[in-house]
Scaffold this motif. Sequence first.
Motif, mmCIF file in Angstrom:
data_model
loop_
_atom_site.group_PDB
_atom_site.id
_atom_site.type_symbol
_atom_site.label_atom_id
_atom_site.label_comp_id
_atom_site.label_asym_id
_atom_site.label_seq_id
_atom_site.Cartn_x
_atom_site.Cartn_y
_atom_site.Cartn_z
ATOM 1 N N ASN A 38 17.310 35.766 -64.369
ATOM 2 C CA ASN A 38 17.190 36.997 -63.575
ATOM 3 C C ASN A 38 17.032 36.755 -62.076
ATOM 4 O O ASN A 38 16.527 37.620 -61.355
ATOM 5 C CB ASN A 38 16.053 37.879 -64.100
ATOM 6 N N LYS A 39 17.447 35.594 -61.600
ATOM 7 C CA LYS A 39 17.418 35.285 -60.171
ATOM 8 C C LYS A 39 18.801 34.851 -59.717
ATOM 9 O O LYS A 39 19.519 34.165 -60.449
ATOM 10 C CB LYS A 39 16.433 34.149 -59.862
ATOM 11 N N LEU A 86 24.442 34.320 -44.051
ATOM 12 C CA LEU A 86 24.043 35.436 -44.907
ATOM 13 C C LEU A 86 23.997 35.092 -46.398
ATOM 14 O O LEU A 86 23.063 35.485 -47.085
ATOM 15 C CB LEU A 86 24.997 36.622 -44.674
ATOM 16 N N LEU A 87 24.970 34.376 -46.897
ATOM 17 C CA LEU A 87 25.090 34.194 -48.347
ATOM 18 C C LEU A 87 23.882 33.535 -48.989
ATOM 19 O O LEU A 87 23.484 33.893 -50.095
ATOM 20 C CB LEU A 87 26.364 33.418 -48.689
ATOM 21 N N SER A 88 23.258 32.611 -48.323
ATOM 22 C CA SER A 88 22.119 31.902 -48.921
ATOM 23 C C SER A 88 20.836 32.731 -48.933
ATOM 24 O O SER A 88 19.876 32.374 -49.624
ATOM 25 C CB SER A 88 21.874 30.590 -48.181
ATOM 26 N N LYS A 89 20.810 33.847 -48.225
ATOM 27 C CA LYS A 89 19.592 34.661 -48.162
ATOM 28 C C LYS A 89 19.197 35.253 -49.512
ATOM 29 O O LYS A 89 18.041 35.602 -49.718
ATOM 30 C CB LYS A 89 19.735 35.771 -47.127
ATOM 31 N N TRP A 90 20.155 35.385 -50.430
ATOM 32 C CA TRP A 90 19.841 35.941 -51.743
ATOM 33 C C TRP A 90 19.410 34.871 -52.735
ATOM 34 O O TRP A 90 18.881 35.209 -53.792
ATOM 35 C CB TRP A 90 21.053 36.696 -52.298
ATOM 36 N N CYS A 91 19.606 33.617 -52.420
ATOM 37 C CA CYS A 91 19.273 32.544 -53.357
ATOM 38 C C CYS A 91 17.778 32.546 -53.674
ATOM 39 O O CYS A 91 16.946 32.537 -52.777
ATOM 40 C CB CYS A 91 19.702 31.188 -52.804
ATOM 41 N N SER A 147 16.477 42.208 -59.658
ATOM 42 C CA SER A 147 15.907 43.557 -59.608
ATOM 43 C C SER A 147 15.467 43.966 -58.197
ATOM 44 O O SER A 147 15.305 45.141 -57.922
ATOM 45 C CB SER A 147 14.717 43.663 -60.564
ATOM 46 N N LYS A 148 15.320 43.017 -57.294
ATOM 47 C CA LYS A 148 14.874 43.315 -55.934
ATOM 48 C C LYS A 148 16.024 43.472 -54.940
ATOM 49 O O LYS A 148 15.811 43.875 -53.799
ATOM 50 C CB LYS A 148 13.932 42.221 -55.449
ATOM 51 N N VAL A 149 17.237 43.171 -55.353
ATOM 52 C CA VAL A 149 18.376 43.172 -54.432
ATOM 53 C C VAL A 149 18.595 44.541 -53.800
ATOM 54 O O VAL A 149 18.747 44.658 -52.585
ATOM 55 C CB VAL A 149 19.657 42.675 -55.130
ATOM 56 N N SER A 150 18.600 45.590 -54.601
ATOM 57 C CA SER A 150 18.888 46.926 -54.071
ATOM 58 C C SER A 150 17.846 47.404 -53.075
ATOM 59 O O SER A 150 18.164 48.149 -52.153
ATOM 60 C CB SER A 150 19.005 47.935 -55.210
ATOM 61 N N ALA A 151 16.615 46.993 -53.256
ATOM 62 C CA ALA A 151 15.538 47.444 -52.383
ATOM 63 C C ALA A 151 15.351 46.572 -51.144
ATOM 64 O O ALA A 151 14.566 46.906 -50.265
ATOM 65 C CB ALA A 151 14.232 47.482 -53.170
ATOM 66 N N THR A 152 16.071 45.478 -51.055
ATOM 67 C CA THR A 152 15.914 44.544 -49.943
ATOM 68 C C THR A 152 16.970 44.797 -48.870
ATOM 69 O O THR A 152 18.155 44.837 -49.163
ATOM 70 C CB THR A 152 16.036 43.086 -50.443
ATOM 71 N N GLU A 153 16.517 44.980 -47.649
ATOM 72 C CA GLU A 153 17.433 45.149 -46.520
ATOM 73 C C GLU A 153 17.668 43.792 -45.872
ATOM 74 O O GLU A 153 16.737 43.167 -45.382
ATOM 75 C CB GLU A 153 16.848 46.114 -45.488
ATOM 76 N N ALA A 190 24.677 42.863 -58.491
ATOM 77 C CA ALA A 190 23.326 42.846 -59.044
ATOM 78 C C ALA A 190 23.107 44.063 -59.952
ATOM 79 O O ALA A 190 22.532 43.942 -61.046
ATOM 80 C CB ALA A 190 22.296 42.823 -57.929
ATOM 81 N N LYS A 191 23.572 45.215 -59.521
ATOM 82 C CA LYS A 191 23.421 46.439 -60.316
ATOM 83 C C LYS A 191 24.173 46.305 -61.639
ATOM 84 O O LYS A 191 23.669 46.672 -62.692
ATOM 85 C CB LYS A 191 23.946 47.630 -59.513
ATOM 86 N N TYR A 192 25.370 45.750 -61.584
ATOM 87 C CA TYR A 192 26.165 45.554 -62.799
ATOM 88 C C TYR A 192 25.434 44.606 -63.761
ATOM 89 O O TYR A 192 25.337 44.870 -64.961
ATOM 90 C CB TYR A 192 27.547 45.005 -62.457
ATOM 91 N N TYR A 193 24.917 43.532 -63.234
ATOM 92 C CA TYR A 193 24.179 42.569 -64.065
ATOM 93 C C TYR A 193 22.995 43.243 -64.744
ATOM 94 O O TYR A 193 22.777 43.079 -65.947
ATOM 95 C CB TYR A 193 23.709 41.390 -63.205
ATOM 96 N N MET A 194 22.224 43.994 -63.979
ATOM 97 C CA MET A 194 21.028 44.651 -64.533
ATOM 98 C C MET A 194 21.410 45.611 -65.665
ATOM 99 O O MET A 194 20.685 45.730 -66.652
ATOM 100 C CB MET A 194 20.273 45.401 -63.436
ATOM 101 N N LYS A 195 22.524 46.265 -65.535
ATOM 102 C CA LYS A 195 22.951 47.250 -66.529
ATOM 103 C C LYS A 195 23.573 46.603 -67.773
ATOM 104 O O LYS A 195 23.468 47.138 -68.868
ATOM 105 C CB LYS A 195 23.945 48.220 -65.899
ATOM 106 N N HIS A 196 24.218 45.446 -67.611
ATOM 107 C CA HIS A 196 25.006 44.875 -68.705
ATOM 108 C C HIS A 196 24.520 43.529 -69.256
ATOM 109 O O HIS A 196 25.194 42.953 -70.117
ATOM 110 C CB HIS A 196 26.468 44.712 -68.259
ATOM 111 N N LYS A 197 23.430 42.999 -68.765
ATOM 112 C CA LYS A 197 22.998 41.677 -69.242
ATOM 113 C C LYS A 197 22.603 41.687 -70.696
ATOM 114 O O LYS A 197 22.312 42.649 -71.294
ATOM 115 C CB LYS A 197 21.867 41.129 -68.383
#
Length: 121
Positions: A52-53, A76-81, A86-92, A114-121
């Motif tokens: 989940n990360k 930018l890309l490494s900032k999500w690592c 579950s925190k992606v949508s709420a993080t600016e 991230a939203k797709y993963y949360m819905k379909h995992k």
Amino acid sequence: MLSNLNAQSNRSSTDVMVRQSDGSYVVNTTTLAKDVIGFRGNTPLKLYIKDNKIIKVEPLPNHETPSFFDKVKKGLLSKWCGMKVSKVSATEMDGVTGATFSSKAVKENVKRGAKYYMKHK
């Protein structure tokens, strides 16, 4: 043999989410974010997720200006690592100066993946 070939042809490189043998997932945003446009077109990504990360965000081929998109890849890309999905949508996330359109498109691709993963995992 023929059914095996049909199964392979039905599976494309743009499958949205694939579960790997180690339990991790790879989410491809190519079809999830067709309407998300950077400076010169779509900016599809692959999100690698384990436990989940997000462990990696990888850009897929796009038509962005290489010098500007390199800034996005580096800044930018490494900032999500390491971030919980579950925190992606709420993080600016701040975008990269000089690559505003590409940054916005990448951020939206990550959110949709991230939203797709949360819905379909």
